[in-house]
Scaffold this active site. Structure first.
Site, PDB file in Angstrom:
ATOM      1  N   PHE A 175      -1.562  -0.226  26.520  1.00 39.83           N
ATOM      2  CA  PHE A 175      -1.947   1.352  26.532  1.00 39.83           C
ATOM      3  C   PHE A 175      -2.198   2.192  25.452  1.00 39.83           C
ATOM      4  O   PHE A 175      -1.647   1.202  24.580  1.00 39.83           O
ATOM      5  CB  PHE A 175      -1.052   1.756  26.766  1.00 39.83           C
ATOM      6  CG  PHE A 175      -1.301   3.783  28.144  1.00 39.83           C
ATOM      7  CD1 PHE A 175      -1.511   3.753  29.285  1.00 39.83           C
ATOM      8  CD2 PHE A 175      -0.562   4.923  26.738  1.00 39.83           C
ATOM      9  CE1 PHE A 175      -1.967   4.972  28.844  1.00 39.83           C
ATOM     10  CE2 PHE A 175      -1.511   5.584  27.338  1.00 39.83           C
ATOM     11  CZ  PHE A 175      -1.719   5.839  28.154  1.00 39.83           C
TER      12      PHE A 175
ATOM     13  N   LYS B 112     -11.337  14.615  29.486  1.00 37.30           N
ATOM     14  CA  LYS B 112     -11.096  14.669  27.980  1.00 37.30           C
ATOM     15  C   LYS B 112     -11.279  13.921  27.234  1.00 37.30           C
ATOM     16  O   LYS B 112     -12.265  14.221  26.538  1.00 37.30           O
ATOM     17  CB  LYS B 112     -10.130  15.795  27.395  1.00 37.30           C
ATOM     18  CG  LYS B 112      -9.613  17.183  27.926  1.00 37.30           C
ATOM     19  CD  LYS B 112      -8.525  17.106  27.879  1.00 37.30           C
ATOM     20  CE  LYS B 112      -8.107  18.841  28.360  1.00 37.30           C
ATOM     21  NZ  LYS B 112      -7.146  19.446  28.318  1.00 37.30           N
TER      22      LYS B 112
ATOM     23  N   LYS C 109     -10.583  -3.234  31.038  1.00 34.03           N
ATOM     24  CA  LYS C 109      -9.008  -3.964  30.709  1.00 34.03           C
ATOM     25  C   LYS C 109      -9.738  -4.341  32.614  1.00 34.03           C
ATOM     26  O   LYS C 109      -8.656  -3.895  33.016  1.00 34.03           O
ATOM     27  CB  LYS C 109      -7.961  -2.237  31.309  1.00 34.03           C
ATOM     28  CG  LYS C 109      -7.474  -2.311  29.831  1.00 34.03           C
ATOM     29  CD  LYS C 109      -5.939  -1.490  30.293  1.00 34.03           C
ATOM     30  CE  LYS C 109      -5.419  -0.088  29.416  1.00 34.03           C
ATOM     31  NZ  LYS C 109      -4.381   0.763  29.949  1.00 34.03           N
TER      32      LYS C 109
ATOM     33  N   ASP D 144     -10.013   1.133  33.730  1.00 37.26           N
ATOM     34  CA  ASP D 144      -8.286   0.406  34.394  1.00 37.26           C
ATOM     35  C   ASP D 144      -8.756   0.338  35.253  1.00 37.26           C
ATOM     36  O   ASP D 144      -8.811  -2.037  35.335  1.00 37.26           O
ATOM     37  CB  ASP D 144      -7.768   1.622  33.702  1.00 37.26           C
ATOM     38  CG  ASP D 144      -5.795   0.823  34.166  1.00 37.26           C
ATOM     39  OD1 ASP D 144      -6.137  -0.071  33.584  1.00 37.26           O
ATOM     40  OD2 ASP D 144      -4.901   1.541  34.445  1.00 37.26           O
TER      41      ASP D 144
HETATM   42  P1  5GP Z   1      -8.745   4.389  36.634  1.00 34.59           P
HETATM   43  O1  5GP Z   1      -9.220   4.773  37.499  1.00 34.59           O
HETATM   44  O2  5GP Z   1      -9.607   3.461  35.905  1.00 34.59           O
HETATM   45  O3  5GP Z   1      -7.568   3.221  36.321  1.00 34.59           O
HETATM   46  O4  5GP Z   1      -8.217   4.691  35.194  1.00 34.59           O
HETATM   47  C1  5GP Z   1      -8.686   5.652  34.579  1.00 34.59           C
HETATM   48  C2  5GP Z   1      -7.811   6.814  33.603  1.00 34.59           C
HETATM   49  O5  5GP Z   1      -7.152   6.533  33.863  1.00 34.59           O
HETATM   50  C3  5GP Z   1      -9.069   6.971  32.654  1.00 34.59           C
HETATM   51  O6  5GP Z   1      -9.610   7.348  32.534  1.00 34.59           O
HETATM   52  C4  5GP Z   1      -7.341   7.563  31.421  1.00 34.59           C
HETATM   53  O7  5GP Z   1      -7.287   8.509  31.736  1.00 34.59           O
HETATM   54  C5  5GP Z   1      -6.008   6.565  32.468  1.00 34.59           C
HETATM   55  N1  5GP Z   1      -6.163   5.167  31.312  1.00 34.59           N
HETATM   56  C6  5GP Z   1      -6.114   4.420  32.050  1.00 34.59           C
HETATM   57  N2  5GP Z   1      -5.825   3.595  31.059  1.00 34.59           N
HETATM   58  C7  5GP Z   1      -5.453   4.030  29.726  1.00 34.59           C
HETATM   59  C8  5GP Z   1      -4.960   3.903  28.600  1.00 34.59           C
HETATM   60  O8  5GP Z   1      -4.629   2.285  27.561  1.00 34.59           O
HETATM   61  N3  5GP Z   1      -4.458   4.993  27.672  1.00 34.59           N
HETATM   62  C9  5GP Z   1      -5.341   5.633  28.033  1.00 34.59           C
HETATM   63  N4  5GP Z   1      -4.692   6.459  27.310  1.00 34.59           N
HETATM   64  N5  5GP Z   1      -5.795   6.759  29.146  1.00 34.59           N
HETATM   65  C10 5GP Z   1      -5.533   5.204  30.403  1.00 34.59           C
END
Ligand code: 5GP
Length: 184
Positions: A158, A47, A137, A109
């Site tokens: 976060f 979402k 990030k 992330d």
């Molecule tokens: P990745 O696979 O790049 O590690 O993670 C992506 C997902 O992790 C994002 O789509 C999100 O759902 C969650 N996520 C990562 N960092 C944050 C953050 O700082 N805040 C929030 N709300 N979700 C995050």
């Protein structure tokens, strides 16, 4: 104000809504210049990307034939970090074959989710594939996945708001906020 749950609270605004609006307009105008006269499909990841993609789409002018589609994924990790193993909860409705696809995500992330989706969608023979990500990030990056349209680079904190949640909360806020403590 600020809203509180049992563990975390909103601490301070990291990116005010006016800055977000300006950046979304820039990204839209770059997309518009790149695809003028063509059809594109914005593929949003639910979402988190819903609000970003709605604003982005409305800033792309009528010279581009913009289609909108969504997918929903869930990570097998906990709710705030990614395991890199992604389950497709809802797939896109339309075929991506021979289409210009722009994957729209809220945040990169570790990069594992985007890397997974890129790999998956690339096997479906799109005409082209690009990524548009509101927040990145870099300190947390585990895989080298290229972002074509990037909103902001942020520190390893976060964040919530503008589509991003913690346990379902705070997606509706127009600004992007830091939480008082990182939930991991
Ligand atoms: P990745 O696979 O790049 O590690 O993670 C992506 C997902 O992790 C994002 O789509 C999100 O759902 C969650 N996520 C990562 N960092 C944050 C953050 O700082 N805040 C929030 N709300 N979700 C995050």
């Amino acid at each position: 104000m600020p809203a509180v749950d049992d563990k975390y609270e909103l601490e301070s605004i990291m990116i005010p809504s006016d800055d977000i609006k300006r950046r979304v307009r820039d990204l839209a105008s770059r997309i518009e210049s790149a695809y003028r006269g063509q059809e594109i499909t914005l593929a949003g990841v639910l979402k988190g990307a819903a609000i970003f993609m709605s604003d982005l789409a409305r800033e792309i002018g009528p010279t581009v034939d913009v289609r909108m589609d969504f997918m929903a994924v869930s990570s097998y990790g906990n709710s705030s970090t990614s395991s890199g193993v992604v389950k497709i909860v809802k797939d896109m409705d339309a075929s991506v074959e021979d289409k210009h696809i722009i994957l729209v995500e809220d945040i990169m992330d570790t990069g594992l989710t985007i890397a997974y989706l890129k790999e998956m969608l690339s096997t479906r023979s799109p005409r082209s594939f690009k990524t548009c990500v509101l927040l990145e990030k870099p300190e947390r990056k585990k895989v080298d996945s290229e972002i074509d349209y990037r909103g902001f680079t942020i520190a390893d904190e976060f964040v919530v708001g503008y589509g991003l949640d913690y346990a379902g909360k705070w997606r509706h806020l127009p600004d992007i906020w830091r939480l008082s403590r990182a939930p991991r």
